[in-house]
Design a protein around this motif. Structure first.
Motif, short mmCIF file in Angstrom:
data_model
loop_
_atom_site.label_atom_id
_atom_site.label_comp_id
_atom_site.label_asym_id
_atom_site.label_seq_id
_atom_site.Cartn_x
_atom_site.Cartn_y
_atom_site.Cartn_z
N ARG A 1 31.51 37.52 10.33
CA ARG A 1 31.12 37.06 11.54
C ARG A 1 29.53 36.94 11.76
O ARG A 1 29.06 35.82 12.06
N ASP A 2 28.82 37.85 11.09
CA ASP A 2 27.22 37.73 11.37
C ASP A 2 26.91 36.69 10.38
O ASP A 2 26.03 35.97 10.77
N ALA A 3 27.26 36.57 8.93
CA ALA A 3 26.82 35.47 8.29
C ALA A 3 27.30 34.13 8.75
O ALA A 3 26.44 33.21 8.61
N ALA A 4 28.36 34.10 9.50
CA ALA A 4 28.75 32.84 9.92
C ALA A 4 28.06 32.33 10.90
O ALA A 4 27.43 31.07 11.18
N THR A 5 27.62 33.43 12.05
CA THR A 5 26.78 33.11 13.06
C THR A 5 25.13 32.62 12.67
O THR A 5 24.75 31.69 13.25
N THR A 6 24.89 33.21 11.64
CA THR A 6 23.63 32.86 11.18
C THR A 6 23.52 31.30 10.51
O THR A 6 22.61 30.82 10.82
N LYS A 7 24.61 31.02 9.81
CA LYS A 7 24.74 29.81 9.20
C LYS A 7 24.70 28.60 10.41
O LYS A 7 24.08 27.67 10.34
N VAL A 8 25.76 28.93 11.25
CA VAL A 8 25.76 27.91 12.33
C VAL A 8 24.50 27.76 13.09
O VAL A 8 23.89 26.76 13.29
N SER A 9 23.84 28.86 13.28
CA SER A 9 22.45 29.03 14.20
C SER A 9 21.55 28.06 13.63
O SER A 9 20.85 27.47 13.96
N GLN A 10 21.58 28.50 12.14
CA GLN A 10 20.77 27.58 11.28
C GLN A 10 20.89 25.99 11.18
O GLN A 10 20.04 25.13 10.95
N LEU A 11 22.15 26.00 10.77
CA LEU A 11 22.32 24.36 10.65
C LEU A 11 22.25 23.57 11.95
O LEU A 11 22.04 22.52 11.89
N ILE B 1 32.95 21.23 19.69
CA ILE B 1 31.51 22.01 19.84
C ILE B 1 30.81 21.77 18.89
O ILE B 1 29.39 21.38 19.27
N PHE B 2 30.88 21.54 17.66
CA PHE B 2 29.75 21.21 16.69
C PHE B 2 30.50 20.08 15.80
O PHE B 2 31.25 20.50 14.80
N ASP B 3 30.22 19.07 16.29
CA ASP B 3 31.13 17.68 15.53
C ASP B 3 31.11 17.50 14.25
O ASP B 3 31.78 17.06 13.54
N GLU B 4 29.77 17.91 13.64
CA GLU B 4 29.53 17.68 12.20
C GLU B 4 29.94 19.03 11.14
O GLU B 4 30.08 18.67 10.00
N LEU B 5 30.19 19.96 11.80
CA LEU B 5 30.24 21.08 11.16
C LEU B 5 31.62 21.31 10.60
O LEU B 5 32.66 21.47 11.33
N SER B 6 31.80 21.45 9.28
CA SER B 6 33.24 21.65 8.93
C SER B 6 33.56 23.37 8.97
O SER B 6 32.67 23.99 8.42
N ILE B 7 34.88 23.71 9.23
CA ILE B 7 35.08 24.97 9.36
C ILE B 7 34.90 25.49 7.82
O ILE B 7 34.95 26.68 8.03
N PHE B 8 35.11 24.72 6.94
CA PHE B 8 35.31 25.21 5.64
C PHE B 8 33.78 25.73 5.14
O PHE B 8 33.70 26.58 4.16
N GLU B 9 32.64 25.24 5.92
CA GLU B 9 31.40 25.97 5.79
C GLU B 9 31.35 27.44 6.19
O GLU B 9 30.41 28.09 5.70
N VAL B 10 32.14 28.04 6.98
CA VAL B 10 32.32 29.13 7.57
C VAL B 10 33.01 30.07 7.51
O VAL B 10 33.05 31.17 7.72
#
Length: 59
Positions: free
Chosen positions: A26-36, A12-21
């Motif tokens: 859930r809200d903070a992770a949504t914001t972070k993924v959206s921004q990244l 889904i997001f090939d460069e995003l490490s799961i360890f970043e979120v």
């Protein structure tokens, strides 16, 4: 199973490490993924975070 979930998340997001979120709520992770990824595709973000939740349950 864990490896399959990680691979699915990366599809889904090939460069995003799961360890970043994984430690974020859930809200903070949504914001972070959206921004990244500069995306408002909430369905794709939700799918990704559902997989992260499944990974959390296994570790």
């Amino acid at each position: 199973m864990l490896v399959n979930l990680i691979e699915e998340a990366h599809s889904i997001f090939d460069e995003l490490s799961i360890f970043e979120v994984i430690d974020l709520d859930r809200d903070a992770a949504t914001t972070k993924v959206s921004q990244l990824y500069k995306t408002d595709n909430i369905e794709m973000i939700r799918r990704y975070l559902d997989i992260v939740d499944d990974i959390k349950a296994l570790i």
